[in-house]
Design a protein around this motif. Structure first.
Motif: not given
Ligand code: NAD
Length: 379
Positions: A59-78
């Protein structure tokens, strides 16, 4: 267990950390995957492609950030977004822990486990997780293609009714993964190529691609560390290299520079005087720009024209090839995730050589000595 795929926050980023191909495999292993809408668009994957692979669109980026157990990223999050992450969640990506350790402070303080793709050991078992090599391959190819496209000359030797056109001369500095790919691509396009690297093993590889080796007599100096990487050279050894390079650059149409020493500023290999001896219309593509550059006149992220010589200093050249850069990165990332997941749940074996090698932080503590030292140095 929720794996989140985010749209990269960095302005010039077009890659995505996991493509639908990897999503399909992770879903089959029992993972739940949620994707930020539009995360894959720049690299050719629509929200529909992710849904078809078994992911849901968040639904939103904020929801993803607060609920994720694993975050594969290319660059570090701000930093402000790192504060939203759950304690015990895992972030994996090019986190630049040795270059910008402070940019990870919020995640470390919040108990986020951090794995750096740059620190994956280059052992045989980890070859399919070697994202540095994947990106270097794309970067080397793209540099040669940009050179061929931008040069006001043809690359190949042409015999025409109007006479012969000689081939372009390309000099490649640093013959690691990116340099060798640049040599191979420039050769395929018909250029004559010369290359230089401090590592003895590189000479055979340069020759095998049909290029000439720029010989520099360093008097038997030990130039490699135990891991097969170049060591930082003494000022005298660097100067010997610079003299040979200046001679080759004077006759060159294109110089592609890729020389790096892990964890250090890139070595300076082309001074101002050498640039001033190059022909107007010739160019330098400095792939070491993110580490400060191999050319004295390089301005990272800028195009500089000095006495008619153009110096390109791209900071994220692989983002200009997002489809295949993402495909390769995602495959490397997927292999790493398979190592820390079991039946869809996190199972981190900290004694595993690959996991131990690239783990930056665990349980709120910095667990990598080099990163701890870098944090102290940047304090
Ligand atoms: P890199 O990006 O760190 O550096 C690029 C090149 O610059 C290297 O070849 C290095 O020798 C060269 N260089 C550094 N200082 C120099 C100087 N002053 N003058 C000239 N050249 C200089 O390197 P990379 O491309 O990531 O790979 C480096 C090494 O790692 C190579 O030996 C490569 O074959 C090896 N490697 C091994 C594996 C593996 O076993 N899994 C994977 C990838 C690379």
């Amino acid at each position: 267990m929720l794996v989140a795929i985010l749209k990269e926050a960095r302005q010039d980023e077009t890659r995505v950390a996991l493509t639908p191909e990897a999503v399909k495999q992770l879903v089959a292993k029992g993972c739940q995957i949620a994707v930020e809408s539009g995360a894959g668009v720049a690299s050719g994957a629509s929200d529909g492609d992710y849904e078809a692979a078994g992911a849901t669109i968040a639904k939103s980026r904020a929801e993803l950030l607060s609920s994720a157990d694993v975050l594969p990223v290319v660059n570090t999050l701000p930093a402000d977004e790192q504060k939203s992450l759950k304690s015990g969640s895992v972030m994996v990506g090019f986190l630049r822990p040795l270059d910008e350790p402070n940019a990870l402070s919020s995640a470390i303080g919040g108990g986020v486990t951090l794995f750096s793709m740059e620190l994956v050991p280059r052992i045989t078992r980890a070859q399919d997780m070697d994202a540095l090599s994947s990106m270097a391959t794309v970067a080397g190819y793209k540099a040669a293609v940009i050179a061929a496209d931008s040069l006001p000359k043809l690359f190949p030797l042409l015999m025409t009714a109007a006479g012969t056109i000689p081939p372009a001369k390309v000099v490649v500095l640093g013959a690691g993964v990116a340099g060798l790919q640049a040599i191979a691509t420039a050769r395929r396009l018909g250029a004559v190529v010369e290359a230089y690297d401090v590592r003895a093993a590189a000479a055979e590889q340069i020759k095998s691609l049909g290029a000439k080796v720029i010989e520099v007599d360093l008097g038997g100096l030990q130039t490699e560390d135990s891991g097969g990487y170049a060591k930082e050279l003494s000022p005298e050894a660097l100067e010997l290299g610079r003299q040979a390079i200046a001679k080759a650059a004077k006759a060159a149409d294109v110089v592609i520079t890729t020389a790096q020493v892990p964890g250090r500023r890139a070595p300076l290999m082309i001074g101002r005087a050498a640039v001033e001896q190059m022909r107007p219309g010739s160019m330098i593509i400095d792939l070491a720009a993110p580490a400060g550059g191999n050319c004295e006149l390089t301005q990272p992220g800028q195009i500089t024209v000095h006495n008619g010589v153009t110096i390109l200093a791209p900071l994220n050249i692989v983002a200009e090839m997002p489809v295949h850069a993402s495909m390769l990165y995602s495959r490397n990332m997927n292999k790493f995730l398979q190592l820390i997941l079991k039946e869809g749940e996190l199972a981190i074996d900290r004694a595993d050589e690959i996991i131990a090698g690239c783990c930056v932080a665990f349980g709120g503590e910095v667990v990598n000595e080099r990163v701890a030292a870098a944090l102290k140095a940047h304090a």
